[in-house]
Scaffold this motif. Sequence first.
Motif, PDB file in Angstrom:
ATOM      1  N   GLY A 296      11.732   2.034   3.141  1.00  0.00           N
ATOM      2  CA  GLY A 296      11.430   0.629   2.879  1.00  0.00           C
ATOM      3  C   GLY A 296      10.417   0.083   3.867  1.00  0.00           C
ATOM      4  O   GLY A 296       9.513  -0.677   3.492  1.00  0.00           O
ATOM      5  N   GLY A 297      10.550   0.445   5.150  1.00  0.00           N
ATOM      6  CA  GLY A 297       9.600  -0.003   6.155  1.00  0.00           C
ATOM      7  C   GLY A 297       8.198   0.533   5.916  1.00  0.00           C
ATOM      8  O   GLY A 297       7.207  -0.185   6.075  1.00  0.00           O
ATOM      9  N   LEU A 298       8.096   1.805   5.537  1.00  0.00           N
ATOM     10  CA  LEU A 298       6.786   2.390   5.247  1.00  0.00           C
ATOM     11  C   LEU A 298       6.102   1.648   4.102  1.00  0.00           C
ATOM     12  O   LEU A 298       4.916   1.302   4.175  1.00  0.00           O
ATOM     13  CB  LEU A 298       6.932   3.868   4.899  1.00  0.00           C
ATOM     14  CG  LEU A 298       7.267   4.815   6.050  1.00  0.00           C
ATOM     15  CD1 LEU A 298       7.647   6.189   5.523  1.00  0.00           C
ATOM     16  CD2 LEU A 298       6.085   4.931   7.014  1.00  0.00           C
ATOM     17  N   LEU A 299       6.853   1.416   3.027  1.00  0.00           N
ATOM     18  CA  LEU A 299       6.301   0.697   1.876  1.00  0.00           C
ATOM     19  C   LEU A 299       5.945  -0.735   2.244  1.00  0.00           C
ATOM     20  O   LEU A 299       4.888  -1.245   1.858  1.00  0.00           O
ATOM     21  CB  LEU A 299       7.309   0.707   0.719  1.00  0.00           C
ATOM     22  CG  LEU A 299       7.568   2.061   0.055  1.00  0.00           C
ATOM     23  CD1 LEU A 299       8.721   1.948  -0.943  1.00  0.00           C
ATOM     24  CD2 LEU A 299       6.316   2.562  -0.656  1.00  0.00           C
ATOM     25  N   PHE A 300       6.827  -1.372   2.990  1.00  0.00           N
ATOM     26  CA  PHE A 300       6.591  -2.763   3.374  1.00  0.00           C
ATOM     27  C   PHE A 300       5.346  -2.883   4.248  1.00  0.00           C
ATOM     28  O   PHE A 300       4.489  -3.740   4.017  1.00  0.00           O
ATOM     29  CB  PHE A 300       7.808  -3.311   4.110  1.00  0.00           C
ATOM     30  CG  PHE A 300       7.650  -4.736   4.565  1.00  0.00           C
ATOM     31  CD1 PHE A 300       7.763  -5.777   3.667  1.00  0.00           C
ATOM     32  CD2 PHE A 300       7.385  -5.032   5.897  1.00  0.00           C
ATOM     33  CE1 PHE A 300       7.610  -7.091   4.073  1.00  0.00           C
ATOM     34  CE2 PHE A 300       7.230  -6.339   6.321  1.00  0.00           C
ATOM     35  CZ  PHE A 300       7.345  -7.373   5.407  1.00  0.00           C
ATOM     36  N   GLY A 301       5.232  -2.031   5.271  1.00  0.00           N
ATOM     37  CA  GLY A 301       4.076  -2.078   6.154  1.00  0.00           C
ATOM     38  C   GLY A 301       2.778  -1.834   5.414  1.00  0.00           C
ATOM     39  O   GLY A 301       1.775  -2.531   5.627  1.00  0.00           O
ATOM     40  N   PHE A 302       2.784  -0.851   4.522  1.00  0.00           N
ATOM     41  CA  PHE A 302       1.584  -0.560   3.718  1.00  0.00           C
ATOM     42  C   PHE A 302       1.265  -1.740   2.810  1.00  0.00           C
ATOM     43  O   PHE A 302       0.113  -2.167   2.698  1.00  0.00           O
ATOM     44  CB  PHE A 302       1.815   0.708   2.893  1.00  0.00           C
ATOM     45  CG  PHE A 302       0.614   1.146   2.102  1.00  0.00           C
ATOM     46  CD1 PHE A 302      -0.314   2.015   2.654  1.00  0.00           C
ATOM     47  CD2 PHE A 302       0.415   0.693   0.811  1.00  0.00           C
ATOM     48  CE1 PHE A 302      -1.420   2.425   1.926  1.00  0.00           C
ATOM     49  CE2 PHE A 302      -0.698   1.090   0.082  1.00  0.00           C
ATOM     50  CZ  PHE A 302      -1.616   1.957   0.629  1.00  0.00           C
ATOM     51  N   GLY A 303       2.315  -2.278   2.163  1.00  0.00           N
ATOM     52  CA  GLY A 303       2.116  -3.345   1.182  1.00  0.00           C
ATOM     53  C   GLY A 303       1.585  -4.631   1.784  1.00  0.00           C
ATOM     54  O   GLY A 303       0.700  -5.271   1.210  1.00  0.00           O
ATOM     55  N   ILE A 304       2.105  -5.031   2.940  1.00  0.00           N
ATOM     56  CA  ILE A 304       1.665  -6.306   3.510  1.00  0.00           C
ATOM     57  C   ILE A 304       0.208  -6.250   3.959  1.00  0.00           C
ATOM     58  O   ILE A 304      -0.530  -7.240   3.841  1.00  0.00           O
ATOM     59  CB  ILE A 304       2.570  -6.770   4.674  1.00  0.00           C
ATOM     60  CG1 ILE A 304       2.589  -5.765   5.827  1.00  0.00           C
ATOM     61  CG2 ILE A 304       3.969  -7.075   4.179  1.00  0.00           C
ATOM     62  CD1 ILE A 304       3.365  -6.246   7.054  1.00  0.00           C
ATOM     63  N   VAL A 305      -0.230  -5.090   4.446  1.00  0.00           N
ATOM     64  CA  VAL A 305      -1.630  -4.967   4.850  1.00  0.00           C
ATOM     65  C   VAL A 305      -2.527  -4.933   3.621  1.00  0.00           C
ATOM     66  O   VAL A 305      -3.599  -5.553   3.596  1.00  0.00           O
ATOM     67  CB  VAL A 305      -1.839  -3.724   5.731  1.00  0.00           C
ATOM     68  CG1 VAL A 305      -3.322  -3.525   6.034  1.00  0.00           C
ATOM     69  CG2 VAL A 305      -1.059  -3.856   7.029  1.00  0.00           C
ATOM     70  N   LEU A 306      -2.103  -4.223   2.585  1.00  0.00           N
ATOM     71  CA  LEU A 306      -2.883  -4.195   1.348  1.00  0.00           C
ATOM     72  C   LEU A 306      -2.998  -5.591   0.753  1.00  0.00           C
ATOM     73  O   LEU A 306      -4.077  -6.011   0.318  1.00  0.00           O
ATOM     74  CB  LEU A 306      -2.226  -3.238   0.342  1.00  0.00           C
ATOM     75  CG  LEU A 306      -2.903  -3.130  -1.036  1.00  0.00           C
ATOM     76  CD1 LEU A 306      -4.325  -2.588  -0.894  1.00  0.00           C
ATOM     77  CD2 LEU A 306      -2.080  -2.243  -1.966  1.00  0.00           C
ATOM     78  N   ALA A 307      -1.884  -6.322   0.752  1.00  0.00           N
ATOM     79  CA  ALA A 307      -1.877  -7.667   0.180  1.00  0.00           C
ATOM     80  C   ALA A 307      -2.569  -8.679   1.081  1.00  0.00           C
ATOM     81  O   ALA A 307      -3.103  -9.687   0.609  1.00  0.00           O
ATOM     82  CB  ALA A 307      -0.438  -8.112  -0.087  1.00  0.00           C
ATOM     83  N   GLY A 308      -2.531  -8.439   2.384  1.00  0.00           N
ATOM     84  CA  GLY A 308      -3.125  -9.370   3.335  1.00  0.00           C
ATOM     85  C   GLY A 308      -2.160 -10.411   3.856  1.00  0.00           C
ATOM     86  O   GLY A 308      -2.560 -11.333   4.567  1.00  0.00           O
ATOM     87  N   GLY A 309      -0.874 -10.281   3.500  1.00  0.00           N
ATOM     88  CA  GLY A 309       0.097 -11.265   3.978  1.00  0.00           C
ATOM     89  C   GLY A 309       1.511 -10.769   3.784  1.00  0.00           C
ATOM     90  O   GLY A 309       1.806 -10.031   2.836  1.00  0.00           O
ATOM     91  N   CYS A 310       2.394 -11.174   4.689  1.00  0.00           N
ATOM     92  CA  CYS A 310       3.801 -10.782   4.619  1.00  0.00           C
ATOM     93  C   CYS A 310       4.598 -11.888   3.929  1.00  0.00           C
ATOM     94  O   CYS A 310       4.040 -12.828   3.365  1.00  0.00           O
ATOM     95  CB  CYS A 310       4.355 -10.539   6.018  1.00  0.00           C
ATOM     96  SG  CYS A 310       4.214 -11.995   7.090  1.00  0.00           S
ATOM     97  N   GLU A 311       5.921 -11.794   3.995  1.00  0.00           N
ATOM     98  CA  GLU A 311       6.762 -12.730   3.273  1.00  0.00           C
ATOM     99  C   GLU A 311       6.764 -14.132   3.869  1.00  0.00           C
ATOM    100  O   GLU A 311       7.177 -15.076   3.216  1.00  0.00           O
ATOM    101  CB  GLU A 311       8.202 -12.186   3.198  1.00  0.00           C
ATOM    102  CG  GLU A 311       8.480 -11.326   1.973  1.00  0.00           C
ATOM    103  CD  GLU A 311       7.693 -10.013   1.939  1.00  0.00           C
ATOM    104  OE1 GLU A 311       6.895  -9.765   2.845  1.00  0.00           O
ATOM    105  OE2 GLU A 311       7.860  -9.239   0.986  1.00  0.00           O
ATOM    106  N   THR A 312       6.351 -14.301   5.106  1.00  0.00           N
ATOM    107  CA  THR A 312       6.180 -15.645   5.651  1.00  0.00           C
ATOM    108  C   THR A 312       4.714 -16.057   5.601  1.00  0.00           C
ATOM    109  O   THR A 312       4.402 -17.218   5.320  1.00  0.00           O
ATOM    110  CB  THR A 312       6.675 -15.716   7.107  1.00  0.00           C
ATOM    111  OG1 THR A 312       6.090 -14.642   7.857  1.00  0.00           O
ATOM    112  CG2 THR A 312       8.182 -15.612   7.173  1.00  0.00           C
TER     113      THR A 312
END
Length: 404
Positions: free
Chosen positions: A294-310
Motif C-alpha cells: 500500500g505504501g509503495l502504491l501510495f507513494g508512487f500515486g501521490i507523486v504521479l498525481a501531484g498531491g496527497c490526500e490533504t
Amino acid sequence: MSWHSFKNTYLIKFWAPLPAVIAAGILSTYYFGITGTFWAVTGEFTRWGGQILQLLGFHPEQWGYFKVIGLEGSPLDRIDGMMIIGMFGGCFAAALWANNVKLRLPQHKIRILQAVAGGIIAGFGARLAMGCNLAAFFTGIPQFSLHAWFFALATAAGSYFGAKFTLLPLFRIPVRLQKVSAAAPLTQNPRQARRRFRLGMMIFLVVALWGALTTLGAPKLGLAMLFGIGFGILIERAQICFTSAFRDLWITGRTHMAKAIIIGMAVSAIGIFSYVQLGVSPKIMWAGPNAVLGGLLFGFGIVLAGGCETGWMYRAVEGQVHFWWVGLGNVIGSTLLAYYWDDLAPALATSYDKINLLQTFGPLGGLAVTYLLLLAAFLLMIAWEKHFFRTRQPVITTLSEEKA
C-alpha cells in the motif's frame, strides 16, 4: 498588535511550515484524546464512494471492507465526515482570506490523466494499508503502530519511483513562447480582496457556529467539525503537502518539509502516549504486506498525481481544477480497494498481527523506540540533503568554469 497587522501577518501571508506542522501534531493529539480516533480522511472518502454506489442500486454494505470501517448513516452522522466538512470549510475560508482563490485549468490533457490515474493508485494504496499520509503516517506513527513505519518507508520508496517516472519525456508539456514588448505589470484588485476576505470570514463563522451548535446535541460530532476547521486552516495557510515532502527529497534535495513532519510527529507522540496511559486506545493496524504494498502504491500515486490526500483538498478549494480530478481518483481508487478487499485481505493483511510498540516493548520502551526511530529518520534527512548537494556540486563548478 493592530487588526491590520494581525490580518496581514496571520490571515493573508503564508505561514512557515515548521510551526504549522507542529501545531497540526498538537491538534491531532487532542483530536485523538477527545474523539477517540485519529485524524484521517481516506476512510471517509471510501464511505462516500460506497454510498454513491448505494444510490446507484448496488449493495457495498455487504462487502467485507465496509464491515470493517462501517457505512452507516451519512457524513453528518460520522466523526470523520464532520471533520472533513470542517476541513473543507477551513481551507476555503483561509484561501479567501488571502485572496488565493482562482479557477486554474490543467495545462494539458496529460495532466488530467496523471491526476486521475495517480489519484486512483494513491487511493487504492492508502486503503490497502488502512491509512494515507495521515492515518498510516503522520498520526499512525505517534499511535505506536508498527504498520505505520512499514507504510512510511514504503511510501518513501514509492515516491522515489514516482519522481523518476514523472520525469520521463511523456510528461513534459510543450512550452509555447510568446513575444512581448515589455513585462506585464503586476496588478491587484483591492476591492476584490476585501470582498473575498469578508466572504471567508462569513464561511468561517458559519462553519464554526455549525460545529458549536452540533456539540450541544452530539459533542463529538461538533468537536470533530471544529477540529476539522483548524486542520483546514493549517494545511492551506502553511501549504502543508506530504507529496512535496517526499518528492522534494529525490528531485531537489530539499528536506525542510520532511524534517518539519518528523518534528510534528515527535511532538504528537508524547501527547498520544499520555492519552494512552489514561485509557484511550490507540488505533493499531495489521503490520503485513498490505502496509508495504500500500505504501509503495501510495507513494508512487501521490507523486504521479501531484498531491496527497490533504494536498489535493486545499488546492481544490483554491480553484486548481487539476486537484478536483485527483480527489475523484482518490474516491474511485479507495472504493476499488473496498471491492477487492475480501480477495486481498487474507493474504496481505488480516493474517498478520496488529503490533503495538507500547505492548511489544512496554510503555516506556515503546515510547523510546519510537523516538529513536524518529531521530534516525531526522538524521537520515540531514545526511541525504548533504549527500544530494555534495554529489551535484562538481556539475555546478564545471558549468561555472565553462562560463568563465
